[in-house]
Enzyme design. Structure first.
Site, PDB file in Angstrom:
ATOM      1  N   ALA A  29       1.024  -1.272  -0.181  1.00 40.43           N
ATOM      2  CA  ALA A  29      -0.298   0.406  -0.226  1.00 40.43           C
ATOM      3  C   ALA A  29       0.688   1.148   0.372  1.00 40.43           C
ATOM      4  O   ALA A  29       1.870   1.850   0.678  1.00 40.43           O
ATOM      5  CB  ALA A  29      -0.708  -0.420   0.994  1.00 40.43           C
ATOM      6  N   VAL A  51      14.338   0.013  16.846  1.00 43.87           N
ATOM      7  CA  VAL A  51      14.910   1.266  18.239  1.00 43.87           C
ATOM      8  C   VAL A  51      15.623   1.205  17.183  1.00 43.87           C
ATOM      9  O   VAL A  51      17.004   2.424  17.535  1.00 43.87           O
ATOM     10  CB  VAL A  51      14.693   0.542  19.548  1.00 43.87           C
ATOM     11  CG1 VAL A  51      16.104   0.748  20.042  1.00 43.87           C
ATOM     12  CG2 VAL A  51      13.715   0.820  20.063  1.00 43.87           C
ATOM     13  N   LYS A  81      12.784   6.504  21.167  1.00 42.89           N
ATOM     14  CA  LYS A  81      13.352   4.892  21.589  1.00 42.89           C
ATOM     15  C   LYS A  81      13.506   4.279  22.945  1.00 42.89           C
ATOM     16  O   LYS A  81      13.513   3.561  23.336  1.00 42.89           O
ATOM     17  CB  LYS A  81      14.551   5.103  20.703  1.00 42.89           C
ATOM     18  CG  LYS A  81      14.182   5.037  19.470  1.00 42.89           C
ATOM     19  CD  LYS A  81      15.006   5.634  18.292  1.00 42.89           C
ATOM     20  CE  LYS A  81      15.269   5.723  16.926  1.00 42.89           C
ATOM     21  NZ  LYS A  81      16.008   6.052  16.178  1.00 42.89           N
ATOM     22  N   GLY A  85      19.011   3.032   7.692  1.00 42.42           N
ATOM     23  CA  GLY A  85      18.972   2.993   6.322  1.00 42.42           C
ATOM     24  C   GLY A  85      17.531   1.809   6.059  1.00 42.42           C
ATOM     25  O   GLY A  85      17.226   0.530   6.046  1.00 42.42           O
TER      26      GLY A  85
HETATM   27  P1  NAP Z   1       9.743   6.831   3.590  1.00 42.34           P
HETATM   28  O1  NAP Z   1      10.477   6.319   3.235  1.00 42.34           O
HETATM   29  O2  NAP Z   1       8.764   8.345   3.831  1.00 42.34           O
HETATM   30  O3  NAP Z   1       8.320   6.172   3.107  1.00 42.34           O
HETATM   31  C1  NAP Z   1       6.588   6.225   3.754  1.00 42.34           C
HETATM   32  C2  NAP Z   1       5.851   4.781   2.869  1.00 42.34           C
HETATM   33  O4  NAP Z   1       4.609   4.944   3.234  1.00 42.34           O
HETATM   34  C3  NAP Z   1       5.384   5.894   1.322  1.00 42.34           C
HETATM   35  O5  NAP Z   1       6.021   4.849   0.393  1.00 42.34           O
HETATM   36  C4  NAP Z   1       4.254   5.797   1.304  1.00 42.34           C
HETATM   37  O6  NAP Z   1       3.462   6.389  -0.145  1.00 42.34           O
HETATM   38  C5  NAP Z   1       3.729   5.591   2.260  1.00 42.34           C
HETATM   39  N1  NAP Z   1       2.629   6.008   2.667  1.00 42.34           N
HETATM   40  C6  NAP Z   1       2.268   7.052   3.622  1.00 42.34           C
HETATM   41  N2  NAP Z   1       1.067   7.381   3.803  1.00 42.34           N
HETATM   42  C7  NAP Z   1      -0.003   6.380   3.886  1.00 42.34           C
HETATM   43  C8  NAP Z   1      -0.645   6.340   3.102  1.00 42.34           C
HETATM   44  N3  NAP Z   1      -2.064   7.002   4.097  1.00 42.34           N
HETATM   45  N4  NAP Z   1      -1.474   5.278   2.724  1.00 42.34           N
HETATM   46  C9  NAP Z   1      -1.091   4.116   2.208  1.00 42.34           C
HETATM   47  N5  NAP Z   1       0.963   4.117   2.294  1.00 42.34           N
HETATM   48  C10 NAP Z   1       0.671   5.942   2.438  1.00 42.34           C
HETATM   49  O7  NAP Z   1       9.589   5.681   4.612  1.00 42.34           O
HETATM   50  P2  NAP Z   1      10.870   5.067   5.466  1.00 42.34           P
HETATM   51  O8  NAP Z   1      11.768   5.531   5.582  1.00 42.34           O
HETATM   52  O9  NAP Z   1      10.304   3.661   5.191  1.00 42.34           O
HETATM   53  O10 NAP Z   1      10.201   4.834   7.332  1.00 42.34           O
HETATM   54  C11 NAP Z   1       9.251   3.762   7.327  1.00 42.34           C
HETATM   55  C12 NAP Z   1       8.278   3.421   8.970  1.00 42.34           C
HETATM   56  O11 NAP Z   1      10.190   2.950   9.246  1.00 42.34           O
HETATM   57  C13 NAP Z   1       8.728   4.731  10.535  1.00 42.34           C
HETATM   58  O12 NAP Z   1       8.350   4.266  11.203  1.00 42.34           O
HETATM   59  C14 NAP Z   1      10.336   5.233  10.446  1.00 42.34           C
HETATM   60  O13 NAP Z   1      10.397   5.350  11.370  1.00 42.34           O
HETATM   61  C15 NAP Z   1      10.664   3.470  10.291  1.00 42.34           C
HETATM   62  N6  NAP Z   1      12.439   3.320   9.592  1.00 42.34           N
HETATM   63  C16 NAP Z   1      13.131   3.572   9.091  1.00 42.34           C
HETATM   64  C17 NAP Z   1      14.317   3.815   9.058  1.00 42.34           C
HETATM   65  C18 NAP Z   1      15.070   4.160   8.263  1.00 42.34           C
HETATM   66  O14 NAP Z   1      15.933   4.237   8.389  1.00 42.34           O
HETATM   67  N7  NAP Z   1      14.550   4.460   7.084  1.00 42.34           N
HETATM   68  C19 NAP Z   1      14.905   3.085  10.175  1.00 42.34           C
HETATM   69  C20 NAP Z   1      14.530   2.317  11.225  1.00 42.34           C
HETATM   70  C21 NAP Z   1      13.012   2.622  11.722  1.00 42.34           C
HETATM   71  P3  NAP Z   1       4.138   7.015  -1.240  1.00 42.34           P
HETATM   72  O15 NAP Z   1       5.592   6.677  -1.499  1.00 42.34           O
HETATM   73  O16 NAP Z   1       2.904   6.673  -2.016  1.00 42.34           O
HETATM   74  O17 NAP Z   1       3.985   8.427  -0.661  1.00 42.34           O
END
Ligand code: NAP
Length: 435
Positions: A45, A132, A205, A306
């Site tokens: 999604a 975390v 965290k 990452g």
């Molecule tokens: P991101 O790149 O911003 O991706 C978020 C995704 O969610 C996007 O694909 C977005 O769609 C989708 N989305 C947003 N609103 C939505 C909705 N209403 N319905 C359906 N899809 C929706 O975030 P991320 O970096 O992957 O992080 C995801 C989670 O992992 C977060 O909770 C973050 O704290 C956690 N996390 C991330 C990292 C990291 O290094 N990035 C590390 C640890 C934990 P679109 O692409 O179409 O906009």
């Protein structure tokens, strides 16, 4: 082999979601063999079907209908982030019998109670290994490997952006502004860096780690939080000269004994001795240092962010969830059996390093020592350096490191020093940890 097929729904196709989908599809056969079940990605999604994704996700898997996707899966992986719609979707997934995996620290720190209760009620499992410290296994070690031990204290470097900034200031002598600029250029910092530099991310965290380690619900509001905005190049350089490195620490610990025992969680910058394992955590890496009563000190270290690194932890959770589905029975509920009281930050025992500007005249050190002793705090070491030159009213810098004392007494000491006629200026105050 005739496997039972498990349907996996991924919510979010961003940094983490796209990597999870890619790895699940690319390594499907190997993962299926490990689990003994079919692992079929039934949908991903997203908000925007046409947005470019790296790695690419097969177009036929993409959907904007997250609500329908979650009710048609055995395992739901929430990688949207933020509170809503993530919360509603996770609750809906649990209610429809799915095990849920999330990497969402904000959601767990603010609505963890509600989600764990729902999971326990329906007998499902909520996994959050990536929430975390991304790739670093810390949730499972605390929840399972150390389940028979008593954790006394956790010291974590759990925010890679601030660690990058502080590390560059320490290693390269960069100013705060320079380090933040490079952090932004390299993608370590968001356009609005508040969540990271003000310690909000680390506080979320800390709440999760404290709840898990002490089998007690530690609400986010109870976590004391200070960021790194007050840490200047001078503070970092002075720390270096004195054999310390400045780190933003998330600390969760038991304080007091017997009936007076409680838990305190806090996030603030601190001086760490250079020979402490946390001092060797460089760049954007994370580490969690656990002090357990029987196991002794343990250190968990690695990539704290990452897309592909975080996907590794999510895949581990998917394998666990799939194995539980096959085994049947209810999931293991989150342990909050201890209900240790949450104590205020003032109950913590720590040490301060206080840098004072004082008149360079005889007797000042004795006056300052008198103020400190008057608050029941003792001095571990004091270092005085004169301003030099032919200044008719010379100023000396006095750097004092205290022995361990209650936060309340140390804070009162600093307030008294600031009002003392012997002190011209309190130049900096920073806690010392890891001794
Ligand atoms: P991101 O790149 O911003 O991706 C978020 C995704 O969610 C996007 O694909 C977005 O769609 C989708 N989305 C947003 N609103 C939505 C909705 N209403 N319905 C359906 N899809 C929706 O975030 P991320 O970096 O992957 O992080 C995801 C989670 O992992 C977060 O909770 C973050 O704290 C956690 N996390 C991330 C990292 C990291 O290094 N990035 C590390 C640890 C934990 P679109 O692409 O179409 O906009």
């Amino acid at each position: 082999m005739d496997y039972r097929n498990l349907r996996i729904a991924i919510l979010g196709g961003g940094n983490v979601g796209a990597n999870v989908a890619d790895l699940l599809i690319a390594h499907r056969g190997e993962l299926e063999a490990r689990v003994g079940a079919g692992l079929e990605v039934v949908g991903v999604a997203v908000r925007d079907l046409a947005a470019p994704r790296t790695p690419a996700i097969p177009a036929e898997l993409l959907t904007t209908d997250a609500a329908s996707l979650v009710t048609a899966a055995d395992i739901v992986v929430e990688l949207i982030g933020g509170i809503e719609p993530a919360r509603t979707l996770v609750l809906s997934a649990l209610r429809s019998g799915a095990d849920v995996i999330t990497a969402n620290k904000a959601l767990l720190a603010t609505h963890g109670d509600e989600l764990f209760q729902e999971a326990a009620q329906v007998g499902a499992q909520l996994h959050y290994e990536a929430a975390v410290a991304a790739a670093i296994p810390i949730i499972r070690p605390l929840r399972e490997s150390l389940a028979g031990d008593r954790v006394r204290r956790i010291l974590g470097i759990v925010n890679g952006s601030t660690n990058f900034i502080l590390d560059k200031m320490d290693a390269e002598g960069w100013s705060t502004e320079e380090a933040m600029r490079v952090a932004r250029e390299l993608g370590y910092l968001e356009a609005d860096p508040t969540l990271d530099v003000e310690g909000y991310d680390a506080a979320q965290k800390a709440a999760i780690l404290a709840s898990l380690a002490f089998h007690t619900r530690v609400p986010l509001e109870s976590v004391h939080r200070e960021g790194i905005t007050g840490i200047t190049g001078e503070v970092v350089a002075a720390a270096k000269a004195a054999g310390y490195v400045v780190k933003l620490l998330a600390i969760a610990e038991r304080v007091g004994e017997g009936d007076l025992e409680g838990v305190v969680a806090r996030v603030h910058p601190a001086l760490v001795p250079r020979d402490h394992p946390l001092a060797a955590v460089h760049g954007g890496n994370n580490a969690v240092f656990v002090e357990a009563e029987f196991a002794g000190p343990l250190m968990f270290y690695g990539a704290g962010a990452g897309g592909v690194q975080t996907a590794s932890a999510v895949l581990g959770d998917i394998v666990s969830a799939a194995r539980r589905h096959l085994a049947g029975g209810p999931g293991v509920a989150e342990s909050t059996s201890a209900t240790i009281p949450i104590l205020p930050f003032e109950a913590v025992e720590t040490r301060y390093q206080i840098a004072l500007e004082v008149a360079d005249v005889p007797g000042v050190l004795a006056q300052v020592a008198g103020v400190i002793a008057g608050h029941g705090v003792s001095i571990e070491r004091a270092l005085q350096s004169a301003s030099g030159g032919a200044d008719p009213d010379p100023t000396a810098t006095l750097v004092i490191v205290t022995h361990r004392a209650r936060e309340a007494a140390l804070a009162a000491t600093v307030a008294a020093l600031a009002g003392s006629p012997a002190v011209r200026r309190v130049a900096s105050v920073i806690r010392v940890e890891g001794l």
